[in-house]
Design a protein around this motif. Structure first.
Motif, PDB file in Angstrom:
ATOM      1  N   ILE A  92       0.831  -1.199   0.000  1.00  0.00           N
ATOM      2  CA  ILE A  92       0.000   0.000   0.000  1.00  0.00           C
ATOM      3  C   ILE A  92       0.867   1.251   0.000  1.00  0.00           C
ATOM      4  CG2 ILE A  92      -1.930  -1.149   1.145  1.00  0.00           C
ATOM      5  CD1 ILE A  92      -1.085   0.204   3.774  1.00  0.00           C
ATOM      6  N   VAL A  93       0.246   2.359  -0.343  1.00  0.00           N
ATOM      7  CA  VAL A  93       0.911   3.653  -0.321  1.00  0.00           C
ATOM      8  C   VAL A  93       1.332   3.955   1.116  1.00  0.00           C
ATOM      9  CG1 VAL A  93       0.550   6.140  -0.666  1.00  0.00           C
ATOM     10  CG2 VAL A  93      -0.409   4.493  -2.296  1.00  0.00           C
ATOM     11  N   GLN A  94       2.539   4.492   1.271  1.00  0.00           N
ATOM     12  CA  GLN A  94       3.053   4.825   2.592  1.00  0.00           C
ATOM     13  C   GLN A  94       2.094   5.752   3.323  1.00  0.00           C
ATOM     14  OE1 GLN A  94       6.987   6.461   2.514  1.00  0.00           O
ATOM     15  NE2 GLN A  94       7.245   6.328   4.710  1.00  0.00           N
ATOM     16  N   ASN A  95       1.896   5.498   4.611  1.00  0.00           N
ATOM     17  CA  ASN A  95       1.025   6.286   5.490  1.00  0.00           C
ATOM     18  C   ASN A  95      -0.458   6.206   5.140  1.00  0.00           C
ATOM     19  OD1 ASN A  95       3.227   7.228   7.034  1.00  0.00           O
ATOM     20  ND2 ASN A  95       3.611   8.846   5.533  1.00  0.00           N
ATOM     21  N   ASP A 144       8.089  -7.943   3.059  1.00  0.00           N
ATOM     22  CA  ASP A 144       7.983  -7.649   1.629  1.00  0.00           C
ATOM     23  C   ASP A 144       6.643  -7.036   1.238  1.00  0.00           C
ATOM     24  OD1 ASP A 144      10.521  -8.626   1.257  1.00  0.00           O
ATOM     25  OD2 ASP A 144       9.841 -10.650   0.743  1.00  0.00           O
ATOM     26  N   PHE A 145       5.667  -7.100   2.111  1.00  0.00           N
ATOM     27  CA  PHE A 145       4.361  -6.487   1.853  1.00  0.00           C
ATOM     28  C   PHE A 145       3.921  -5.782   3.123  1.00  0.00           C
ATOM     29  CE2 PHE A 145       3.984 -11.014   2.736  1.00  0.00           C
ATOM     30  CZ  PHE A 145       3.150 -11.040   3.832  1.00  0.00           C
ATOM     31  N   ASP A 146       2.836  -5.022   3.035  1.00  0.00           N
ATOM     32  CA  ASP A 146       2.417  -4.167   4.151  1.00  0.00           C
ATOM     33  C   ASP A 146       1.231  -4.710   4.943  1.00  0.00           C
ATOM     34  OD1 ASP A 146       4.292  -2.073   3.372  1.00  0.00           O
ATOM     35  OD2 ASP A 146       2.941  -1.746   1.671  1.00  0.00           O
ATOM     36  N   VAL A 147       0.313  -5.388   4.255  1.00  0.00           N
ATOM     37  CA  VAL A 147      -0.931  -5.815   4.888  1.00  0.00           C
ATOM     38  C   VAL A 147      -1.173  -7.287   4.560  1.00  0.00           C
ATOM     39  CG1 VAL A 147      -3.442  -5.450   5.009  1.00  0.00           C
ATOM     40  CG2 VAL A 147      -1.922  -3.487   4.696  1.00  0.00           C
ATOM     41  N   VAL A 188      -3.945   0.876  -2.755  1.00  0.00           N
ATOM     42  CA  VAL A 188      -3.390  -0.466  -2.906  1.00  0.00           C
ATOM     43  C   VAL A 188      -2.530  -0.486  -4.161  1.00  0.00           C
ATOM     44  CG1 VAL A 188      -3.919  -2.902  -3.343  1.00  0.00           C
ATOM     45  CG2 VAL A 188      -5.254  -1.600  -1.658  1.00  0.00           C
ATOM     46  N   LEU A 189      -1.224  -0.735  -3.974  1.00  0.00           N
ATOM     47  CA  LEU A 189      -0.287  -0.741  -5.097  1.00  0.00           C
ATOM     48  C   LEU A 189      -0.230  -2.096  -5.786  1.00  0.00           C
ATOM     49  CD1 LEU A 189       2.607   1.239  -3.354  1.00  0.00           C
ATOM     50  CD2 LEU A 189       0.871   2.124  -4.940  1.00  0.00           C
ATOM     51  N   SER A 190      -0.295  -3.190  -5.006  1.00  0.00           N
ATOM     52  CA  SER A 190      -0.286  -4.527  -5.593  1.00  0.00           C
ATOM     53  C   SER A 190      -0.832  -5.522  -4.584  1.00  0.00           C
ATOM     54  CB  SER A 190       1.127  -4.936  -6.019  1.00  0.00           C
ATOM     55  OG  SER A 190       1.960  -5.093  -4.892  1.00  0.00           O
TER      56      SER A 190
END
Length: 194
Positions: free
Chosen positions: A110-113, A137-140, A166-168
């Protein structure tokens, strides 16, 4: 399988997830105070384990199993609730038998912040069972249960990927689950009278 690869794949019946992860809170318990948590002693930890295994256990049953009086067990459970240690009581659900035969863990970058914004949108997804902000390697990490693979594919490709932050995504299908909190399932749930 990446979600870009899943876009080209056909749908089919889900392999199903026979275990039980989570469930709807019944009823939600208000969070405790924001004071630092009190340390749990061995009896408190035993009570928490017992209630995780059987949220319908009676006070008498809990008291007998941890070797304290009913009044002591009652006071301890109320303190655990008031302190926010016990946040609620849930039913462990066999998702396949409940018509949710396809389960998946989905990782999101995801986009930072943007965590708070994304979290609120993920809460609205049908079948979302668990959401975690993680490192690596991923955020969520998102756990979902859907009726079938077609619905899962639609959720990922239409709902998730349309969230601007959501970037990917990457989808990991669940073939089988084991509930580590469950007691011997052949005996069924323990129900005792007060």
């Amino acid at each position: 399988m990446t979600d870009e690869q899943m876009a080209g794949a056909g749908s089919g019946a889900g392999s199903g997830a026979g275990g039980a992860l989570g469930g709807a809170p019944v009823p939600p318990v208000s969070p405790g105070p924001t004071a630092p948590p009190r340390p749990l002693d061995p009896i408190d930890r035993s009570i928490v384990r017992l209630l995780q295994a059987d949220g319908r256990a009676s006070i008498r049953s809990v008291a007998e199993q941890v070797h304290v009086s009913r009044a002591n067990a009652y006071a301890r459970i109320n303190r655990l609730i008031d302190d926010g240690v016990i946040r609620g009581f849930t039913a462990r659900v066999n998702h396949e038998r409940a018509g949710q035969g396809a389960s998946a863990y989905i990782t999101l970058k995801i986009v930072q912040n943007s965590w708070r914004t994304v979290r609120e949108q993920l809460r609205e997804l049908p079948g979302a069972a668990h959401i975690a902000l993680v490192s690596g390697d991923f955020d969520v990490l998102l756990l979902v249960h859907t009726p079938d693979n077609r619905t899962l594919r639609e959720l990922v490709l239409t709902r998730l990927q349309s969230i601007p932050e959501v970037l990917s995504t990457r989808t990991l299908l669940v073939f089988e689950e084991t509930d580590l909190l469950a007691r011997d399932q052949s005996a069924g749930p323990t129900i005792t009278e007060e």
